[in-house]
Design a protein around this motif. Structure first.
Motif, mmCIF file in Angstrom:
data_model
loop_
_atom_site.group_PDB
_atom_site.id
_atom_site.type_symbol
_atom_site.label_atom_id
_atom_site.label_comp_id
_atom_site.label_asym_id
_atom_site.label_seq_id
_atom_site.Cartn_x
_atom_site.Cartn_y
_atom_site.Cartn_z
ATOM 1 N N LEU A 209 -0.262 -3.378 8.067
ATOM 2 C CA LEU A 209 -1.335 -3.075 7.415
ATOM 3 C C LEU A 209 -2.260 -2.129 8.229
ATOM 4 C CD1 LEU A 209 -2.508 -6.086 5.359
ATOM 5 C CD2 LEU A 209 -1.397 -3.815 4.341
ATOM 6 N N THR A 210 -2.477 -2.740 9.479
ATOM 7 C CA THR A 210 -3.234 -1.853 10.615
ATOM 8 C C THR A 210 -2.486 -0.526 10.939
ATOM 9 O OG1 THR A 210 -3.979 -4.016 11.544
ATOM 10 C CG2 THR A 210 -4.135 -2.041 12.858
ATOM 11 N N SER A 211 -1.016 -0.702 11.152
ATOM 12 C CA SER A 211 -0.478 0.708 11.390
ATOM 13 C C SER A 211 -0.502 1.676 10.256
ATOM 14 C CB SER A 211 0.992 0.363 11.614
ATOM 15 O OG SER A 211 2.087 1.481 11.883
ATOM 16 N N LEU A 212 -0.481 1.131 8.810
ATOM 17 C CA LEU A 212 -0.445 2.125 7.920
ATOM 18 C C LEU A 212 -2.022 2.632 7.775
ATOM 19 C CD1 LEU A 212 0.382 3.237 5.390
ATOM 20 C CD2 LEU A 212 -0.460 1.217 4.096
ATOM 21 N N TRP A 213 -2.830 1.761 8.199
ATOM 22 C CA TRP A 213 -4.247 2.240 8.232
ATOM 23 C C TRP A 213 -4.592 3.408 9.177
ATOM 24 C CZ3 TRP A 213 -8.291 1.505 11.839
ATOM 25 C CH2 TRP A 213 -9.668 1.858 11.230
ATOM 26 N N LYS A 214 -4.252 3.137 10.261
ATOM 27 C CA LYS A 214 -4.447 4.143 11.374
ATOM 28 C C LYS A 214 -3.558 5.263 11.261
ATOM 29 C CE LYS A 214 -5.373 1.072 15.310
ATOM 30 N NZ LYS A 214 -4.899 0.394 16.651
ATOM 31 N N HIS A 215 -2.257 5.331 10.707
ATOM 32 C CA HIS A 215 -1.478 6.465 10.533
ATOM 33 C C HIS A 215 -2.143 7.448 9.393
ATOM 34 C CE1 HIS A 215 2.162 8.704 10.165
ATOM 35 N NE2 HIS A 215 2.154 8.392 8.662
ATOM 36 N N THR A 216 -2.874 6.663 8.258
ATOM 37 C CA THR A 216 -3.216 7.485 7.136
ATOM 38 C C THR A 216 -4.488 8.154 7.744
ATOM 39 O OG1 THR A 216 -2.566 5.889 5.744
ATOM 40 C CG2 THR A 216 -4.127 7.423 4.918
ATOM 41 N N ARG A 217 -5.422 7.388 8.560
ATOM 42 C CA ARG A 217 -6.589 7.994 8.945
ATOM 43 C C ARG A 217 -6.345 9.183 9.909
ATOM 44 N NH1 ARG A 217 -9.804 4.547 13.411
ATOM 45 N NH2 ARG A 217 -7.992 4.990 14.285
ATOM 46 N N ASN A 218 -5.406 9.224 10.593
ATOM 47 C CA ASN A 218 -5.147 10.388 11.701
ATOM 48 C C ASN A 218 -4.274 11.388 10.737
ATOM 49 O OD1 ASN A 218 -5.726 8.834 13.876
ATOM 50 N ND2 ASN A 218 -3.361 8.029 14.102
ATOM 51 N N LEU A 219 -3.791 11.112 9.844
ATOM 52 C CA LEU A 219 -3.246 12.146 8.857
ATOM 53 C C LEU A 219 -4.604 12.955 8.295
ATOM 54 C CD1 LEU A 219 -0.249 10.627 7.204
ATOM 55 C CD2 LEU A 219 -0.246 12.542 8.834
ATOM 56 N N LYS A 220 -5.561 12.193 7.836
ATOM 57 C CA LYS A 220 -6.551 12.663 7.049
ATOM 58 C C LYS A 220 -7.488 13.405 8.081
ATOM 59 C CE LYS A 220 -7.380 9.354 3.413
ATOM 60 N NZ LYS A 220 -7.983 8.222 2.988
ATOM 61 N N LYS A 221 -7.654 12.997 9.373
ATOM 62 C CA LYS A 221 -8.224 13.989 10.369
ATOM 63 C C LYS A 221 -7.646 15.017 10.758
ATOM 64 C CE LYS A 221 -10.443 9.894 12.922
ATOM 65 N NZ LYS A 221 -10.518 9.350 14.254
ATOM 66 N N SER A 222 -6.400 15.054 10.614
ATOM 67 C CA SER A 222 -5.480 16.282 10.964
ATOM 68 C C SER A 222 -5.424 17.317 9.708
ATOM 69 C CB SER A 222 -3.827 16.122 11.392
ATOM 70 O OG SER A 222 -4.049 15.167 12.524
ATOM 71 N N GLY A 223 -6.096 16.918 8.405
ATOM 72 C CA GLY A 223 -5.956 17.654 7.184
ATOM 73 C C GLY A 223 -4.550 17.594 6.823
ATOM 74 N N ILE A 224 -3.779 16.813 7.112
ATOM 75 C CA ILE A 224 -2.216 16.690 6.588
ATOM 76 C C ILE A 224 -2.153 15.560 5.235
ATOM 77 C CG2 ILE A 224 -0.001 16.044 6.953
ATOM 78 C CD1 ILE A 224 -0.296 16.530 9.944
#
Length: 324
Positions: A209-224
């Motif tokens: 769950l933590t990995s998914l949350w961090k991955h999704t947050r990084n994607l949003k920051k990158s605009g992907i």
């Protein structure tokens, strides 16, 4: 034989349990056949299939022995109760139940390590080695069951010897019950194993769950777009794992009740505990089949073939009747 087992509530409860067990046996049998067929064709078995097959085999043993114990207890009563046959069946049932927990836990860890993308040295070291380590850890865990059970077996042997020596002497009600239910000695062992596996499984789920949350947050920051392939893989693995945790909670509640509740007379609370302990492996097996694309596709194809065969046989019977 306890009269509560043949009461309306007992019959209703055990009918449900036997029905759930049959579904679980069919589901696990399907997994074993599919994995066995793959192994016969390739002479190889990938770690995930090995863990899944081991889990299914242990659960088949548990469901068969659990159901057989009830059938024999109801059918032949005191002849079966407290006999060597009952001891053997209960020992196999207890061991296969704990072995299945280890199989399920290491399967959860396997998928967690494969999917998570933490920049952690230990996880980065573990990821390419999890294929080999998962199988070795399972072997070590099953071996640990044997070693950990030695003190409990010694306690059981001493208690049984003491009861045999005093069998001809008058005992009070509490002592007689303790001698009749010597297998309760292993209940605390089951609680220990269930607790260890629960901690492992919940840790794997939290990491995922933590990995998914961090991955999704990084994607949003990158605009992907957050719905990329990696995020989808996380979600596909996370869904059955989270469901497994919820099922494990009900199973764990049943185990705790099983360990703390007196079963000198089977009552509604004890029957509820049996239902909770039966639902968990059966529901988890169904989840594993439906969440595995290959198993799900093969199951659907098998059901469609059987449906077509039944339709063809019905058409042939109809044609024969019309000719007559």
């Amino acid at each position: 034989m306890d009269n509560n087992l043949i009461s309306p509530l007992g019959i209703f409860t055990w009918t449900i349990i036997e029905g759930i067990s049959m579904v679980a046996i069919l589901g696990n049998g399907f997994i074993i056949v599919v994995s066995g067929n793959r192994w016969l064709q390739t002479r190889k078995m990938v770690p995930s299939d090995f863990l899944l097959t081991s889990l299914s085999i242990s659960r088949v043993f548990w469901h068969v022995t659990f159901g057989l114990s009830y059938v024999l207890e109801v059918s032949i009563g005191d002849i079966f109760m407290y006999s060597s046959a009952q001891e053997a069946i209960d020992f196999i049932s207890t061991f296969s139940s704990m072995a299945s927990l280890w199989c399920a836990s290491w399967l959860s860890v396997f998928y967690c390590v494969k999917v998570t993308n933490f920049a952690n040295r230990f996880l980065l070291w573990l990821k390419p080695r999890i294929n080999v380590l998962s199988v070795r850890l399972l072997g070590m865990s099953i071996s640990s069951l044997v070693f950990m059970s030695v003190p409990f077996f010694q306690h059981y042997a001493e208690a049984k010897k003491r009861c045999n020596l005093t069998g001809s002497l008058p005992l009070n009600t509490s002592q007689r019950n303790d001698c009749k239910f010597l297998l309760l000695i292993f209940r605390h062992f089951q609680v220990i194993v269930a607790t260890m596996n629960f901690v492992i499984s919940i840790t794997a789920t939290i990491l995922l769950l933590t990995s998914l949350w961090k991955h999704t947050r990084n994607l949003k920051k990158s605009g992907i777009d957050a719905k990329d392939l990696s995020a989808q893989i996380h979600i596909n693995v996370m869904k059955p794992l989270v469901l497994y945790i919820f099922l494990y909670l009900s199973y764990f509640a049943g185990i705790l009740n099983f360990a703390s509740h007196s079963v000198h007379n089977v009552d509604a609370v004890e029957l509820l505990s049996d239902v909770l302990r039966t639902i968990f492996p059966a529901a988890h097996t169904i989840t594993l089949v439906l969440s595995n694309p290959k198993l799900k596709a093969l199951l659907v194809r098998t059901l469609n073939i059987r449906q077509k065969v039944n339709l063809v046989s019905k058409d042939e019977k109809t044609n024969q009747i019309s000719k007559c």
